[in-house]
Write a protein that holds these residues in place. Structure first.
Motif, PDB file in Angstrom:
ATOM      1  N   GLN A  84       0.816  -1.211   0.000  1.00  0.00           N
ATOM      2  CA  GLN A  84       0.000   0.000   0.000  1.00  0.00           C
ATOM      3  C   GLN A  84       0.852   1.264   0.000  1.00  0.00           C
ATOM      4  OE1 GLN A  84      -2.409  -0.828   3.485  1.00  0.00           O
ATOM      5  NE2 GLN A  84      -4.113  -1.596   2.236  1.00  0.00           N
ATOM      6  N   ALA A  85       2.027   1.197   0.645  1.00  0.00           N
ATOM      7  CA  ALA A  85       2.920   2.356   0.720  1.00  0.00           C
ATOM      8  C   ALA A  85       3.891   2.415  -0.454  1.00  0.00           C
ATOM      9  CB  ALA A  85       3.694   2.316   2.035  1.00  0.00           C
ATOM     10  N   ASN A  86       3.741   1.468  -1.408  1.00  0.00           N
ATOM     11  CA  ASN A  86       4.638   1.390  -2.566  1.00  0.00           C
ATOM     12  C   ASN A  86       6.100   1.237  -2.148  1.00  0.00           C
ATOM     13  OD1 ASN A  86       2.641   1.637  -4.633  1.00  0.00           O
ATOM     14  ND2 ASN A  86       2.517   3.839  -4.198  1.00  0.00           N
ATOM     15  N   GLU A  87       6.317   0.487  -1.074  1.00  0.00           N
ATOM     16  CA  GLU A  87       7.674   0.220  -0.598  1.00  0.00           C
ATOM     17  C   GLU A  87       8.146  -1.111  -1.165  1.00  0.00           C
ATOM     18  OE1 GLU A  87       7.967   0.298   3.620  1.00  0.00           O
ATOM     19  OE2 GLU A  87       7.042   2.290   3.823  1.00  0.00           O
ATOM     20  N   LYS A  88       9.423  -1.200  -1.472  1.00  0.00           N
ATOM     21  CA  LYS A  88       9.985  -2.448  -1.961  1.00  0.00           C
ATOM     22  C   LYS A  88      10.064  -3.465  -0.823  1.00  0.00           C
ATOM     23  CE  LYS A  88      12.789  -0.455  -5.691  1.00  0.00           C
ATOM     24  NZ  LYS A  88      14.161  -0.325  -6.258  1.00  0.00           N
ATOM     25  N   PHE A  89       9.902  -4.718  -1.162  1.00  0.00           N
ATOM     26  CA  PHE A  89      10.041  -5.784  -0.168  1.00  0.00           C
ATOM     27  C   PHE A  89      10.427  -7.066  -0.876  1.00  0.00           C
ATOM     28  CE2 PHE A  89       5.728  -6.047  -1.689  1.00  0.00           C
ATOM     29  CZ  PHE A  89       5.434  -7.395  -1.736  1.00  0.00           C
ATOM     30  N   ASP A  90      10.994  -7.987  -0.111  1.00  0.00           N
ATOM     31  CA  ASP A  90      11.426  -9.275  -0.642  1.00  0.00           C
ATOM     32  C   ASP A  90      10.225 -10.215  -0.699  1.00  0.00           C
ATOM     33  OD1 ASP A  90      12.614 -11.630  -1.355  1.00  0.00           O
ATOM     34  OD2 ASP A  90      14.091 -11.647   0.274  1.00  0.00           O
ATOM     35  N   ALA A  91       9.732 -10.492  -1.893  1.00  0.00           N
ATOM     36  CA  ALA A  91       8.548 -11.337  -2.052  1.00  0.00           C
ATOM     37  C   ALA A  91       8.792 -12.763  -1.580  1.00  0.00           C
ATOM     38  CB  ALA A  91       8.097 -11.340  -3.505  1.00  0.00           C
ATOM     39  N   THR A  92      10.066 -13.193  -1.531  1.00  0.00           N
ATOM     40  CA  THR A  92      10.327 -14.569  -1.083  1.00  0.00           C
ATOM     41  C   THR A  92       9.982 -14.745   0.394  1.00  0.00           C
ATOM     42  OG1 THR A  92      12.655 -14.096  -0.546  1.00  0.00           O
ATOM     43  CG2 THR A  92      12.164 -14.878  -2.775  1.00  0.00           C
ATOM     44  N   VAL A  93       9.998 -13.636   1.162  1.00  0.00           N
ATOM     45  CA  VAL A  93       9.578 -13.730   2.564  1.00  0.00           C
ATOM     46  C   VAL A  93       8.105 -14.126   2.635  1.00  0.00           C
ATOM     47  CG1 VAL A  93       9.208 -12.440   4.707  1.00  0.00           C
ATOM     48  CG2 VAL A  93      11.313 -12.100   3.404  1.00  0.00           C
ATOM     49  N   VAL A  94       7.303 -13.555   1.759  1.00  0.00           N
ATOM     50  CA  VAL A  94       5.880 -13.900   1.710  1.00  0.00           C
ATOM     51  C   VAL A  94       5.708 -15.339   1.225  1.00  0.00           C
ATOM     52  CG1 VAL A  94       3.647 -13.355   0.676  1.00  0.00           C
ATOM     53  CG2 VAL A  94       5.204 -11.506   1.329  1.00  0.00           C
ATOM     54  N   ARG A 142      -6.938 -22.817   2.001  1.00  0.00           N
ATOM     55  CA  ARG A 142      -5.982 -23.493   1.140  1.00  0.00           C
ATOM     56  C   ARG A 142      -5.985 -22.903  -0.263  1.00  0.00           C
ATOM     57  NH1 ARG A 142      -8.385 -28.607   4.052  1.00  0.00           N
ATOM     58  NH2 ARG A 142      -6.922 -28.730   5.800  1.00  0.00           N
ATOM     59  N   ARG A 143      -7.167 -22.523  -0.738  1.00  0.00           N
ATOM     60  CA  ARG A 143      -7.257 -21.895  -2.056  1.00  0.00           C
ATOM     61  C   ARG A 143      -6.592 -20.517  -2.045  1.00  0.00           C
ATOM     62  NH1 ARG A 143     -13.391 -22.000  -3.864  1.00  0.00           N
ATOM     63  NH2 ARG A 143     -12.418 -20.972  -5.686  1.00  0.00           N
ATOM     64  N   VAL A 144      -6.813 -19.777  -0.968  1.00  0.00           N
ATOM     65  CA  VAL A 144      -6.220 -18.445  -0.870  1.00  0.00           C
ATOM     66  C   VAL A 144      -4.696 -18.547  -0.785  1.00  0.00           C
ATOM     67  CG1 VAL A 144      -6.042 -16.351   0.543  1.00  0.00           C
ATOM     68  CG2 VAL A 144      -8.278 -17.428   0.170  1.00  0.00           C
ATOM     69  N   THR A 145      -4.205 -19.538  -0.027  1.00  0.00           N
ATOM     70  CA  THR A 145      -2.758 -19.723   0.079  1.00  0.00           C
ATOM     71  C   THR A 145      -2.136 -19.995  -1.287  1.00  0.00           C
ATOM     72  OG1 THR A 145      -2.831 -20.505   2.364  1.00  0.00           O
ATOM     73  CG2 THR A 145      -0.925 -21.171   1.059  1.00  0.00           C
ATOM     74  N   GLU A 146      -2.789 -20.794  -2.109  1.00  0.00           N
ATOM     75  CA  GLU A 146      -2.287 -21.064  -3.453  1.00  0.00           C
ATOM     76  C   GLU A 146      -2.172 -19.778  -4.264  1.00  0.00           C
ATOM     77  OE1 GLU A 146      -4.914 -23.895  -5.178  1.00  0.00           O
ATOM     78  OE2 GLU A 146      -4.160 -25.603  -3.997  1.00  0.00           O
ATOM     79  N   ARG A 147      -3.159 -18.913  -4.114  1.00  0.00           N
ATOM     80  CA  ARG A 147      -3.148 -17.651  -4.869  1.00  0.00           C
ATOM     81  C   ARG A 147      -2.096 -16.692  -4.318  1.00  0.00           C
ATOM     82  NH1 ARG A 147      -9.211 -16.135  -7.031  1.00  0.00           N
ATOM     83  NH2 ARG A 147      -9.777 -18.248  -7.694  1.00  0.00           N
ATOM     84  N   ALA A 151       0.763 -15.245  -6.712  1.00  0.00           N
ATOM     85  CA  ALA A 151       0.883 -13.797  -6.893  1.00  0.00           C
ATOM     86  C   ALA A 151       2.263 -13.304  -6.473  1.00  0.00           C
ATOM     87  CB  ALA A 151      -0.200 -13.075  -6.091  1.00  0.00           C
ATOM     88  N   ALA A 152       2.796 -13.853  -5.377  1.00  0.00           N
ATOM     89  CA  ALA A 152       4.131 -13.462  -4.926  1.00  0.00           C
ATOM     90  C   ALA A 152       5.185 -13.868  -5.949  1.00  0.00           C
ATOM     91  CB  ALA A 152       4.435 -14.094  -3.569  1.00  0.00           C
ATOM     92  N   LYS A 153       5.026 -15.054  -6.521  1.00  0.00           N
ATOM     93  CA  LYS A 153       5.973 -15.543  -7.520  1.00  0.00           C
ATOM     94  C   LYS A 153       5.938 -14.705  -8.790  1.00  0.00           C
ATOM     95  CE  LYS A 153       7.163 -19.691 -10.191  1.00  0.00           C
ATOM     96  NZ  LYS A 153       6.820 -21.126 -10.462  1.00  0.00           N
ATOM     97  N   ASN A 157       1.454  -7.640  -7.231  1.00  0.00           N
ATOM     98  CA  ASN A 157       1.279  -7.109  -5.880  1.00  0.00           C
ATOM     99  C   ASN A 157      -0.166  -6.755  -5.546  1.00  0.00           C
ATOM    100  OD1 ASN A 157       3.956  -7.433  -5.292  1.00  0.00           O
ATOM    101  ND2 ASN A 157       4.490  -5.267  -5.451  1.00  0.00           N
ATOM    102  N   GLU A 158      -0.949  -6.357  -6.534  1.00  0.00           N
ATOM    103  CA  GLU A 158      -2.338  -6.004  -6.242  1.00  0.00           C
ATOM    104  C   GLU A 158      -3.136  -7.239  -5.835  1.00  0.00           C
ATOM    105  OE1 GLU A 158      -5.539  -3.960  -5.293  1.00  0.00           O
ATOM    106  OE2 GLU A 158      -3.561  -3.125  -5.726  1.00  0.00           O
ATOM    107  N   THR A 159      -2.956  -8.317  -6.598  1.00  0.00           N
ATOM    108  CA  THR A 159      -3.622  -9.576  -6.220  1.00  0.00           C
ATOM    109  C   THR A 159      -3.066 -10.085  -4.906  1.00  0.00           C
ATOM    110  OG1 THR A 159      -4.036 -10.196  -8.524  1.00  0.00           O
ATOM    111  CG2 THR A 159      -4.038 -11.969  -6.895  1.00  0.00           C
ATOM    112  N   LEU A 160      -1.773  -9.959  -4.711  1.00  0.00           N
ATOM    113  CA  LEU A 160      -1.153 -10.406  -3.468  1.00  0.00           C
ATOM    114  C   LEU A 160      -1.737  -9.668  -2.276  1.00  0.00           C
ATOM    115  CD1 LEU A 160       0.984 -12.089  -2.008  1.00  0.00           C
ATOM    116  CD2 LEU A 160       2.642 -10.254  -2.481  1.00  0.00           C
ATOM    117  N   ARG A 161      -1.855  -8.353  -2.382  1.00  0.00           N
ATOM    118  CA  ARG A 161      -2.424  -7.565  -1.283  1.00  0.00           C
ATOM    119  C   ARG A 161      -3.856  -8.007  -0.975  1.00  0.00           C
ATOM    120  NH1 ARG A 161      -6.014  -3.983  -0.584  1.00  0.00           N
ATOM    121  NH2 ARG A 161      -6.443  -3.882  -2.828  1.00  0.00           N
ATOM    122  N   THR A 162      -4.643  -8.217  -2.015  1.00  0.00           N
ATOM    123  CA  THR A 162      -6.035  -8.625  -1.837  1.00  0.00           C
ATOM    124  C   THR A 162      -6.133  -9.985  -1.157  1.00  0.00           C
ATOM    125  OG1 THR A 162      -6.721  -7.374  -3.794  1.00  0.00           O
ATOM    126  CG2 THR A 162      -8.217  -9.089  -3.018  1.00  0.00           C
TER     127      THR A 162
END
Length: 245
Positions: A84-94, A142-147, A151-153, A157-162
């Motif tokens: 939301q803050a448009n800050e960079k982050f390591d997607a592999t953490v997610v 489980r379905r949300v976790t798959e998404r 999205a992280a991969k 980011n918009e789908t990931l945030r949602t």
């Protein structure tokens, strides 16, 4: 709920998170037998004490696993904030956090609930509406976790945030209802002997699934991810109040 995380960058045991550990060479000193005997006694007592300390009740076991879930939700919160803050982050953490959810929560913890906890209530006609909703939320989670992982991969980011927000919104009331309603009511549908036996069975399943203490492994993994994301120090969550008027 128990498929272990396969990401080679994620360590799967407590030892894997201890950096710089080295094997201790055996001593060549000759020690009197009396001294050896004196050394063995306290070691045995310590081992017995450690084993006794690992003896947790069925509900305590389930609730502390919810603690692991909560810590991942905090990582998700931080990812949402950064997107939301448009800050960079390591997607592999997610991605790795979602891996903990899949292996430790969905494939292990939730499977225990579905195979051993929910049926006790359903067979006695207790809390049927609640267990029905909890089962449905497990399936949706489980379905949300798959998404989340997809999205992280893909860097979406918009789908990931949602998806992160949807996951957190569902699981906070989910675990709260289990901790305050379902688990306390377990004592009313099983005998003390059966309750104790369930705890022992859960311990056996955990060690078979993870090859050791799965809870400790999960805590180590989430701790490392918190540090990578800069949210391990809990003092940063303490609010600063403005001066009283």
């Amino acid at each position: 709920m128990r498929i272990q995380i396969k990401d080679p960058t994620m360590k799967t045991s407590r030892r894997d998170f201890l950096i710089g550990t080295s094997a201790v060479a055996g001593s060549s000193l000759v020690v009197p037998l009396s001294t050896l005997a004196a050394q063995k006694a306290p070691k045995k007592a310590t081992k017995q004490k450690e084993e006794a300390g690992e003896d947790v009740s069925t509900n305590e076991d389930l609730m502390r696993e919810h603690g692991v879930l909560n810590r991942v939700l905090l990582i998700y919160d931080e990812a949402i904030r950064r997107i939301q803050a448009n800050e960079k982050f390591d997607a592999t953490v997610v991605t790795k956090s979602a891996g903990i959810i899949k292996s430790f929560i969905e494939d292990y913890h939730e499977k225990l609930e579905e195979d051993h906890i929910f049926p006790r209530f359903e067979q006695t006609g207790k809390l049927i509406e609640l267990t029905t909703n909890l089962r449905a939320q497990h399936a949706m989670g489980r379905r949300v976790t798959e998404r989340i992982m997809a999205a992280a991969k893909n860097g979406d980011n918009e789908t990931l945030r949602t998806m992160l927000a949807a996951f957190n919104r569902m699981y906070r009331p989910h675990e709260a209802r289990e901790d305050t309603v379902l688990f306390p009511a377990l004592h009313k549908v099983v005998s003390k002997h059966e309750y104790d036996a369930m705890g022992e069975e859960f311990e056996r399943i955990e060690r078979k699934t993870f090859g050791g203490d799965g809870f400790d492994m999960a805590v180590d993994q989430v701790t490392e991810l918190e540090k990578q994301f800069g949210i391990y120090d809990i003092s940063q969550f303490t609010p600063t109040l403005p001066p009283a008027k």
